[in-house]
Design an enzyme around this catalytic site. Structure first.
Site, PDB file in Angstrom:
ATOM      1  N   CYS A 199      31.728  -7.881 -20.935  1.00  0.00           N
ATOM      2  CA  CYS A 199      30.513  -8.567 -20.487  1.00  0.00           C
ATOM      3  C   CYS A 199      29.412  -7.554 -20.177  1.00  0.00           C
ATOM      4  CB  CYS A 199      30.840  -9.391 -19.235  1.00  0.00           C
ATOM      5  SG  CYS A 199      29.374 -10.128 -18.511  1.00  0.00           S
TER       6      CYS A 199
ATOM      7  N   CYS B 290       0.877  -1.167   0.000  1.00  0.00           N
ATOM      8  CA  CYS B 290       0.000   0.000   0.000  1.00  0.00           C
ATOM      9  C   CYS B 290       0.920   1.224   0.000  1.00  0.00           C
ATOM     10  CB  CYS B 290      -0.867  -0.064   1.256  1.00  0.00           C
ATOM     11  SG  CYS B 290      -2.034   1.275   1.365  1.00  0.00           S
TER      12      CYS B 290
END
Ligand SMILES: [Zn+2]
Length: 310
Positions: free
Chosen positions: A161, A134
């Site tokens: 990479c 919430c």
């Protein structure tokens, strides 16, 4: 969009780095209005049904109002009628839980900056995941999945990479998304396996979407040249092969000029620059398991680190 962090890991990581690199890592906090600060800094709650994201259903990513870290995907948002935006899942590692002082409720904060978001409830059976974050609308900002044309900038870099390049650029201020992929080769729709052979001509690369009001192509380019070693040819660190080469794929003449200028600055400083500068061709996003690799796996890059060069 992916992101942005697992705070504990980052803290441990920063603690081990030099002050110089710390300053690069530190995310800038955005200025908050009084109403935002009341909720975000002082753990206040906005009035129910007043927040701008309560009934909001567009596709995209919800990010932290204070630091810009990505927190929730719109696909995890649901209608709960509680008066605040509700999500039944968070982006992995983005949200930290604390038990309230009275021991009754569980507070949720942004893992990156500690901004108060709201509370999380379980066992309400509102969705199959049985969880409801919430969240106050004022703690959130929204980045739409379909970005308005012309409003955002794109940059494509290859520096070894792609997990490591993605990791560092994803955390930079003003970066909206970073996608790992392949480009610069001659094979259509290549797979990771094919690229790994080094015979497709492709480099492991990242495609960055950024907000030009918060950062610039030049800032990102310099960061790219400082988080990998632009003097290595046909490899990056322990990764050897043409697919790990250093290369800037420019999308227009402005980017080309900015890249040339900055590569020359480094050359003037004595660096033997191996970085190629090439007109961008088709970019193929990598398989899903390569995206957000370090964030999803709670690991840290083995082949990339920030070193100040400019
Ligand atoms: Zn935050």
């Amino acid at each position: 969009m992916s992101t942005k962090s697992v705070s504990l890991l980052l803290l441990i990581y920063f603690a081990g780095m030099s002050e110089q690199s710390y300053s690069q890592e530190k995310l800038k906090y955005y200025d908050l209005s009084k109403a935002e600060s009341y909720v975000i800094d002082n753990k206040g709650t906005e009035s129910p049904f007043t927040g701008k994201y309560t009934k909001f259903a567009e596709k995209g990513t919800y990010v932290c109002k204070k630091c810009g870290a990505a927190l929730y995907h719109s696909s995890d948002k649901f209608e709960s009628d509680c008066g605040w935006p509700s999500f039944d899942d968070e982006i992995k590692g983005a949200v930290t839980r604390y038990t309230d002082a009275d021991g009754m409720r569980t507070e949720i904060v942004c893992s990156n900056c500690g901004a108060h978001l709201g509370h999380v409830f379980t066992g309400e059976r509102l969705t199959s995941k049985n969880v409801r974050h919430c969240v106050n609308s004022v703690s959130l900002d929204f980045v739409p999945a379909q970005l308005p044309a012309g409003r955002y900038g794109t940059a494509i870099f290859a520096g070894g990479c792609f997990w490591g390049v993605e990791y560092f650029l994803q955390k930079a201020e003003g970066v909206i998304s970073v996608t790992s992929g392949y480009t610069g080769g001659f094979v259509k729709n290549p797979t990771y396996k094919e690229v790994c052979t080094g015979n497709t001509g492709h480099a492991e690369a990242v495609k960055i979407v950024y907000d030009p009001q918060k950062t610039s192509y030049e800032k990102l380019l310099r960061l790219f040249l400082e988080i990998h070693d632009p003097t290595q040819s046909g490899r990056q660190g322990p990764d050897i092969g043409d697919q790990y080469r250093s290369e800037i794929f420019y999308l227009n003449d402005d980017q080309k000029k900015i890249a040339e200028k900055n590569l020359n600055i480094l050359k003037d400083k004595g660096f033997k620059i191996a970085t190629a500068l090439t007109k961008a061709s088709e970019f193929y996003p990598a398989e899903a398991y390569h995206q957000d690799y370090y964030f999803n796996n709670g690991k840290l890059p083995y082949c990339h680190a920030y070193i100040k060069r400019f």
